[in-house]
Scaffold this motif. Structure first.
Motif, PDB file in Angstrom:
ATOM      1  N   PRO A 121     -64.341  -9.909  29.740  1.00  0.00           N
ATOM      2  CA  PRO A 121     -64.339  -8.929  28.655  1.00  0.00           C
ATOM      3  C   PRO A 121     -64.810  -9.553  27.343  1.00  0.00           C
ATOM      4  N   ILE A 122     -65.882  -9.009  26.797  1.00  0.00           N
ATOM      5  CA  ILE A 122     -66.381  -9.466  25.507  1.00  0.00           C
ATOM      6  C   ILE A 122     -65.680  -8.594  24.454  1.00  0.00           C
ATOM      7  N   PHE A 123     -64.395  -8.831  24.347  1.00  0.00           N
ATOM      8  CA  PHE A 123     -63.495  -8.130  23.437  1.00  0.00           C
ATOM      9  C   PHE A 123     -62.742  -9.205  22.650  1.00  0.00           C
ATOM     10  N   MET A 124     -62.285  -8.863  21.468  1.00  0.00           N
ATOM     11  CA  MET A 124     -61.509  -9.814  20.673  1.00  0.00           C
ATOM     12  C   MET A 124     -60.102  -9.998  21.221  1.00  0.00           C
ATOM     13  N   ALA A 125     -59.516  -8.951  21.789  1.00  0.00           N
ATOM     14  CA  ALA A 125     -58.145  -9.030  22.277  1.00  0.00           C
ATOM     15  C   ALA A 125     -57.952  -7.990  23.374  1.00  0.00           C
ATOM     16  N   ALA A 126     -56.827  -8.093  24.054  1.00  0.00           N
ATOM     17  CA  ALA A 126     -56.526  -7.192  25.165  1.00  0.00           C
ATOM     18  C   ALA A 126     -55.769  -5.962  24.673  1.00  0.00           C
ATOM     19  N   GLY A 127     -56.515  -4.902  24.387  1.00  0.00           N
ATOM     20  CA  GLY A 127     -55.907  -3.619  24.064  1.00  0.00           C
ATOM     21  C   GLY A 127     -55.811  -2.779  25.330  1.00  0.00           C
ATOM     22  N   SER A 128     -55.650  -1.480  25.162  1.00  0.00           N
ATOM     23  CA  SER A 128     -55.438  -0.612  26.326  1.00  0.00           C
ATOM     24  C   SER A 128     -56.639  -0.563  27.263  1.00  0.00           C
ATOM     25  N   HIS A 129     -57.850  -0.719  26.746  1.00  0.00           N
ATOM     26  CA  HIS A 129     -59.016  -0.722  27.642  1.00  0.00           C
ATOM     27  C   HIS A 129     -58.940  -1.906  28.601  1.00  0.00           C
ATOM     28  N   ILE A 130     -58.461  -3.053  28.125  1.00  0.00           N
ATOM     29  CA  ILE A 130     -58.385  -4.246  28.973  1.00  0.00           C
ATOM     30  C   ILE A 130     -57.126  -4.217  29.829  1.00  0.00           C
ATOM     31  N   ARG A 131     -56.039  -3.783  29.282  1.00  0.00           N
ATOM     32  CA  ARG A 131     -54.763  -3.799  30.024  1.00  0.00           C
ATOM     33  C   ARG A 131     -54.641  -2.672  31.038  1.00  0.00           C
ATOM     34  N   LYS A 132     -55.219  -1.512  30.740  1.00  0.00           N
ATOM     35  CA  LYS A 132     -55.039  -0.346  31.621  1.00  0.00           C
ATOM     36  C   LYS A 132     -56.332   0.091  32.299  1.00  0.00           C
ATOM     37  N   ASP A 133     -57.369   0.338  31.498  1.00  0.00           N
ATOM     38  CA  ASP A 133     -58.606   0.891  32.062  1.00  0.00           C
ATOM     39  C   ASP A 133     -59.311  -0.098  32.988  1.00  0.00           C
ATOM     40  N   LEU A 134     -59.479  -1.329  32.531  1.00  0.00           N
ATOM     41  CA  LEU A 134     -60.247  -2.306  33.305  1.00  0.00           C
ATOM     42  C   LEU A 134     -59.625  -2.618  34.669  1.00  0.00           C
ATOM     43  N   PRO A 135     -58.308  -2.855  34.767  1.00  0.00           N
ATOM     44  CA  PRO A 135     -57.750  -3.105  36.107  1.00  0.00           C
ATOM     45  C   PRO A 135     -57.969  -1.929  37.068  1.00  0.00           C
ATOM     46  N   GLN A 136     -57.881  -0.705  36.553  1.00  0.00           N
ATOM     47  CA  GLN A 136     -58.110   0.458  37.412  1.00  0.00           C
ATOM     48  C   GLN A 136     -59.572   0.539  37.834  1.00  0.00           C
ATOM     49  N   MET A 137     -60.481   0.271  36.916  1.00  0.00           N
ATOM     50  CA  MET A 137     -61.907   0.280  37.249  1.00  0.00           C
ATOM     51  C   MET A 137     -62.218  -0.782  38.294  1.00  0.00           C
ATOM     52  N   ALA A 138     -61.622  -1.961  38.157  1.00  0.00           N
ATOM     53  CA  ALA A 138     -61.845  -3.037  39.133  1.00  0.00           C
ATOM     54  C   ALA A 138     -61.294  -2.640  40.495  1.00  0.00           C
ATOM     55  N   ALA A 139     -60.106  -2.058  40.522  1.00  0.00           N
ATOM     56  CA  ALA A 139     -59.508  -1.624  41.795  1.00  0.00           C
ATOM     57  C   ALA A 139     -60.385  -0.575  42.468  1.00  0.00           C
ATOM     58  N   LEU A 190     -65.127  -6.902  48.643  1.00  0.00           N
ATOM     59  CA  LEU A 190     -65.417  -7.403  47.293  1.00  0.00           C
ATOM     60  C   LEU A 190     -64.122  -7.809  46.601  1.00  0.00           C
ATOM     61  N   LEU A 191     -64.142  -8.972  45.966  1.00  0.00           N
ATOM     62  CA  LEU A 191     -63.015  -9.439  45.157  1.00  0.00           C
ATOM     63  C   LEU A 191     -63.439  -9.454  43.701  1.00  0.00           C
ATOM     64  N   ILE A 192     -62.616  -8.870  42.840  1.00  0.00           N
ATOM     65  CA  ILE A 192     -62.898  -8.855  41.408  1.00  0.00           C
ATOM     66  C   ILE A 192     -61.733  -9.519  40.691  1.00  0.00           C
ATOM     67  N   ALA A 193     -62.050 -10.530  39.891  1.00  0.00           N
ATOM     68  CA  ALA A 193     -61.071 -11.211  39.047  1.00  0.00           C
ATOM     69  C   ALA A 193     -61.348 -10.828  37.598  1.00  0.00           C
ATOM     70  N   LEU A 194     -60.291 -10.718  36.814  1.00  0.00           N
ATOM     71  CA  LEU A 194     -60.419 -10.349  35.415  1.00  0.00           C
ATOM     72  C   LEU A 194     -60.066 -11.537  34.536  1.00  0.00           C
ATOM     73  N   ALA A 195     -61.031 -11.992  33.753  1.00  0.00           N
ATOM     74  CA  ALA A 195     -60.789 -13.077  32.803  1.00  0.00           C
ATOM     75  C   ALA A 195     -60.112 -12.496  31.563  1.00  0.00           C
ATOM     76  N   ALA A 196     -59.528 -13.367  30.768  1.00  0.00           N
ATOM     77  CA  ALA A 196     -58.976 -12.946  29.479  1.00  0.00           C
ATOM     78  C   ALA A 196     -60.130 -12.580  28.550  1.00  0.00           C
ATOM     79  N   PRO A 197     -59.882 -11.720  27.574  1.00  0.00           N
ATOM     80  CA  PRO A 197     -60.936 -11.406  26.603  1.00  0.00           C
ATOM     81  C   PRO A 197     -61.420 -12.685  25.905  1.00  0.00           C
ATOM     82  N   VAL A 198     -62.707 -12.742  25.609  1.00  0.00           N
ATOM     83  CA  VAL A 198     -63.255 -13.950  24.996  1.00  0.00           C
ATOM     84  C   VAL A 198     -62.572 -14.291  23.683  1.00  0.00           C
TER      85      VAL A 198
END
Length: 123
Positions: free
Chosen positions: A67-85, A94-102
């Motif tokens: 995630p090229i985001f400054m911090a983990a807001g709701s898009h990173i905490r909620k939306d992204l895990p659901q999109m990956a699933a 397919l395996l998808i891992a989520l890195a911390a926001p840059v």
């Protein structure tokens, strides 16, 4: 084979995406065989699903989403895990891992601090 998805929010102005392309180019300059694509949550293409599909077509069986985001807001905490699933459901095996926001990575924070100090040379 591993792939990298540079995940961003997206914006109406197409110029907003230029840093993503520059990051992709920098990765490819270091690792020419890397599978790396940008993907956006909204307002821009490719969307997240399109970027995943593109990486899978190139042979990726494991994708790290950066995630090229400054911090983990709701898009990173909620939306992204659901999109990956959902993407893993669409692509068997397919395996998808989520890195911390840059913006939360120590080397990035240090680089931003260096930049800020250099931008104000009288400090």
């Amino acid at each position: 084979m591993k792939g990298i998805l540079l995940f961003g929010h997206g914006a109406r102005n197409p110029e907003w995406a230029q840093p993503f392309h520059r990051i992709r180019d920098a990765i490819l300059a270091r690792e020419p065989a890397a599978l790396v694509e940008p993907g956006f949550l909204e307002l821009m293409r490719p969307g997240f699903d399109e970027a995943v599909d593109c990486l899978v077509r190139q042979g990726a069986t494991e994708i790290t989403v950066v995630p090229i985001f400054m911090a983990a807001g709701s898009h990173i905490r909620k939306d992204l895990p659901q999109m990956a699933a959902n993407a893993m459901d669409r692509h068997a095996g397919l395996l998808i891992a989520l890195a911390a926001p840059v913006g939360e990575a120590e080397p990035v924070l240090a680089a931003m601090a260096d930049y800020a100090i250099n931008a104000a040379p009288e400090i």
